[in-house]
Design a protein around this motif. Structure first.
Motif, PDB file in Angstrom:
ATOM      1  N   VAL A 204       0.829  -1.213   0.000  1.00  0.00           N
ATOM      2  CA  VAL A 204       0.000   0.000   0.000  1.00  0.00           C
ATOM      3  C   VAL A 204       0.862   1.261   0.000  1.00  0.00           C
ATOM      4  CG1 VAL A 204      -2.029  -1.056   1.046  1.00  0.00           C
ATOM      5  CG2 VAL A 204      -0.221  -0.144   2.523  1.00  0.00           C
ATOM      6  N   ALA A 205       2.148   1.104  -0.268  1.00  0.00           N
ATOM      7  CA  ALA A 205       3.044   2.258  -0.336  1.00  0.00           C
ATOM      8  C   ALA A 205       3.052   2.779  -1.767  1.00  0.00           C
ATOM      9  CB  ALA A 205       4.457   1.874   0.093  1.00  0.00           C
TER      10      ALA A 205
ATOM     11  N   VAL B 216      -2.781 -10.443   2.632  1.00  0.00           N
ATOM     12  CA  VAL B 216      -2.804  -9.478   3.734  1.00  0.00           C
ATOM     13  C   VAL B 216      -3.548  -8.221   3.303  1.00  0.00           C
ATOM     14  CG1 VAL B 216      -1.399  -8.035   5.257  1.00  0.00           C
ATOM     15  CG2 VAL B 216      -0.662 -10.360   4.704  1.00  0.00           C
ATOM     16  N   ARG B 217      -3.256  -7.749   2.099  1.00  0.00           N
ATOM     17  CA  ARG B 217      -3.888  -6.523   1.613  1.00  0.00           C
ATOM     18  C   ARG B 217      -5.408  -6.689   1.485  1.00  0.00           C
ATOM     19  NH1 ARG B 217      -0.716  -5.927  -2.144  1.00  0.00           N
ATOM     20  NH2 ARG B 217      -1.893  -6.645  -3.942  1.00  0.00           N
TER      21      ARG B 217
ATOM     22  N   VAL C 297      -7.516   2.891  -0.071  1.00  0.00           N
ATOM     23  CA  VAL C 297      -6.122   2.438  -0.059  1.00  0.00           C
ATOM     24  C   VAL C 297      -5.254   3.411   0.736  1.00  0.00           C
ATOM     25  CG1 VAL C 297      -4.084   2.033  -1.487  1.00  0.00           C
ATOM     26  CG2 VAL C 297      -6.293   1.112  -2.191  1.00  0.00           C
ATOM     27  N   ALA C 298      -5.525   4.704   0.588  1.00  0.00           N
ATOM     28  CA  ALA C 298      -4.776   5.693   1.372  1.00  0.00           C
ATOM     29  C   ALA C 298      -5.018   5.493   2.865  1.00  0.00           C
ATOM     30  CB  ALA C 298      -5.176   7.101   0.950  1.00  0.00           C
ATOM     31  N   CYS C 299      -6.262   5.186   3.221  1.00  0.00           N
ATOM     32  CA  CYS C 299      -6.589   4.914   4.629  1.00  0.00           C
ATOM     33  C   CYS C 299      -5.956   3.604   5.088  1.00  0.00           C
ATOM     34  CB  CYS C 299      -8.102   4.867   4.813  1.00  0.00           C
ATOM     35  SG  CYS C 299      -8.918   6.465   4.626  1.00  0.00           S
ATOM     36  N   MET C 300      -5.880   2.622   4.189  1.00  0.00           N
ATOM     37  CA  MET C 300      -5.222   1.355   4.534  1.00  0.00           C
ATOM     38  C   MET C 300      -3.766   1.578   4.910  1.00  0.00           C
ATOM     39  SD  MET C 300      -6.790  -1.037   1.498  1.00  0.00           S
ATOM     40  CE  MET C 300      -5.537  -2.302   1.666  1.00  0.00           C
TER      41      MET C 300
ATOM     42  N   ALA D 137     -11.032  -4.901   6.638  1.00  0.00           N
ATOM     43  CA  ALA D 137     -10.955  -4.344   7.992  1.00  0.00           C
ATOM     44  C   ALA D 137     -11.032  -2.826   7.960  1.00  0.00           C
ATOM     45  CB  ALA D 137      -9.667  -4.796   8.671  1.00  0.00           C
ATOM     46  N   CYS D 138     -10.399  -2.236   6.951  1.00  0.00           N
ATOM     47  CA  CYS D 138     -10.369  -0.774   6.860  1.00  0.00           C
ATOM     48  C   CYS D 138     -11.747  -0.209   6.514  1.00  0.00           C
ATOM     49  CB  CYS D 138      -9.342  -0.343   5.818  1.00  0.00           C
ATOM     50  SG  CYS D 138      -8.877   1.389   5.937  1.00  0.00           S
ATOM     51  N   LEU D 139     -12.541  -0.952   5.750  1.00  0.00           N
ATOM     52  CA  LEU D 139     -13.902  -0.513   5.440  1.00  0.00           C
ATOM     53  C   LEU D 139     -14.708  -0.303   6.723  1.00  0.00           C
ATOM     54  CD1 LEU D 139     -14.882  -2.733   2.368  1.00  0.00           C
ATOM     55  CD2 LEU D 139     -14.397  -0.281   2.379  1.00  0.00           C
TER      56      LEU D 139
END
Length: 321
Positions: free
Chosen positions: A224-225, A247-248, A284-287, A254-256
């Protein structure tokens, strides 16, 4: 003289090459072959051993060599192929691949390698089995919608009942194995809204570096970088690449949930959407922020509510947002 070992792994055999001596070794991919390999390596000062991930065929020899005191690095086959291409090596045989891997072992930067315990390996396998069952269940759900005959529909419904029962059983086994690990990181992770026991188990089993590396590295490991694509005056679009897909995917789900309950993540998501970013780009930025915060929480041993990122990490996140 420092030597480097490359091993090309197949289901039945191991082709190895010691560089720079050019010694070729071929043994069976079994315990007897591992012993024979170690005997052949006596007298060499092996600095690094490098092999590819080959769907699990490499695990036994990797663990054997680690137990024998060798520093073993496992790489994605795409990286090894890219290295071969950079050296203008187009041919591909087991012996050539072993030579390429030995050369790669010589130039690759040193990196920490984590020994996977049998308990953690079992948890990883259970998690992978759950993913396979869910994929099969979802595939048959789609087939059921397209079924044109009652006979086929009944077969599919029977399959779905089987998959549901199997998923419940494997989830129970995952919970038992996660508890058996006695990993304090699991207890910390499940306190975070959006992370259940299965997700926590997946994070510690598939991302053992979590809580043990810096923020940049953990974001890169997950994939996610954002990477720069600039040249001269041209500034390209940032994008993510690589990382550990399983993992992603878990982190995405989880991030949702976390975005709905975590005020900081929610504000970040809404701010990005207001600036015109697509929903998936904002997630993705929040992840990235989420995994960096989880990493900081585990590294410092503080509860989730008390996590405060170092100023340099806050600055880094703002720059790439």
């Amino acid at each position: 003289m420092a030597s480097f070992l490359g091993i090309d792994v197949s289901s039945n055999s191991l082709d190895a090459l010691v560089r720079p001596q050019g010694i070729k070794i071929r043994v069976n991919n079994d315990p007897a072959g591992f012993d024979a390999l170690c005997k052949e390596l006596r007298g060499f000062s092996i600095k690094r051993v490098l092999l590819e991930a080959t769907g699990g065929y490499e695990r036994d020899v990797m663990h054997f060599l680690q137990d024998a005191g060798f520093k073993v690095i496992r790489v994605n086959p795409k990286r090894a192929r890219a290295f071969a291409d950079s050296m203008a090596i187009k041919a591909k045989t087991d012996a050539i691949d072993a030579a390429v891997l030995a050369h790669y072992a010589e130039v690759i930067p040193d990196q920490p390698t984590l020994r996977i315990s049998p308990d953690r390996a079992l948890l990883r396998e259970l998690l992978q089995q759950r993913d396979r069952l869910i994929q099969q269940r979802d595939d048959d759900r789609r087939r059921l919608k397209q079924a044109q005959s009652a006979v086929v529909a009944n077969f599919l419904k029977t399959n779905l009942q089987h998959f549901r029962s199997q998923i419940k059983l494997v989830e129970q086994a995952i919970k038992q194995q996660t508890t058996a690990l006695n990993d304090e990181r699991v207890a910390q992770l499940v306190q975070v809204k959006g992370i259940g026991l299965v997700t926590a188990g997946k994070l510690v089993a598939l991302l053992p570096e979590l809580g043990r590396v810096e923020s940049r590295e953990i974001a890169s490991l997950v994939g996610v970088a954002p990477f720069n694509h600039d040249s001269g005056k041209s500034v390209g679009k940032r994008s993510i690449s690589g990382g550990r897909f399983e993992v992603r995917r878990s982190l995405y789900m989880a991030c949702l949930v976390a975005v709905k309950h975590n005020p900081a993540l929610k504000a970040r998501y809404e701010g990005l959407r207001e600036r015109g970013k697509l929903a998936k780009v904002a997630i993705v930025a929040c992840m990235r922020v989420f995994i960096v915060q989880l990493n900081a929480m585990l590294r410092t041993g503080t509860p989730w509510r008390d996590v405060v990122l170092p100023q340099r990490e806050v600055t880094q996140i703002k720059k790439v947002a």
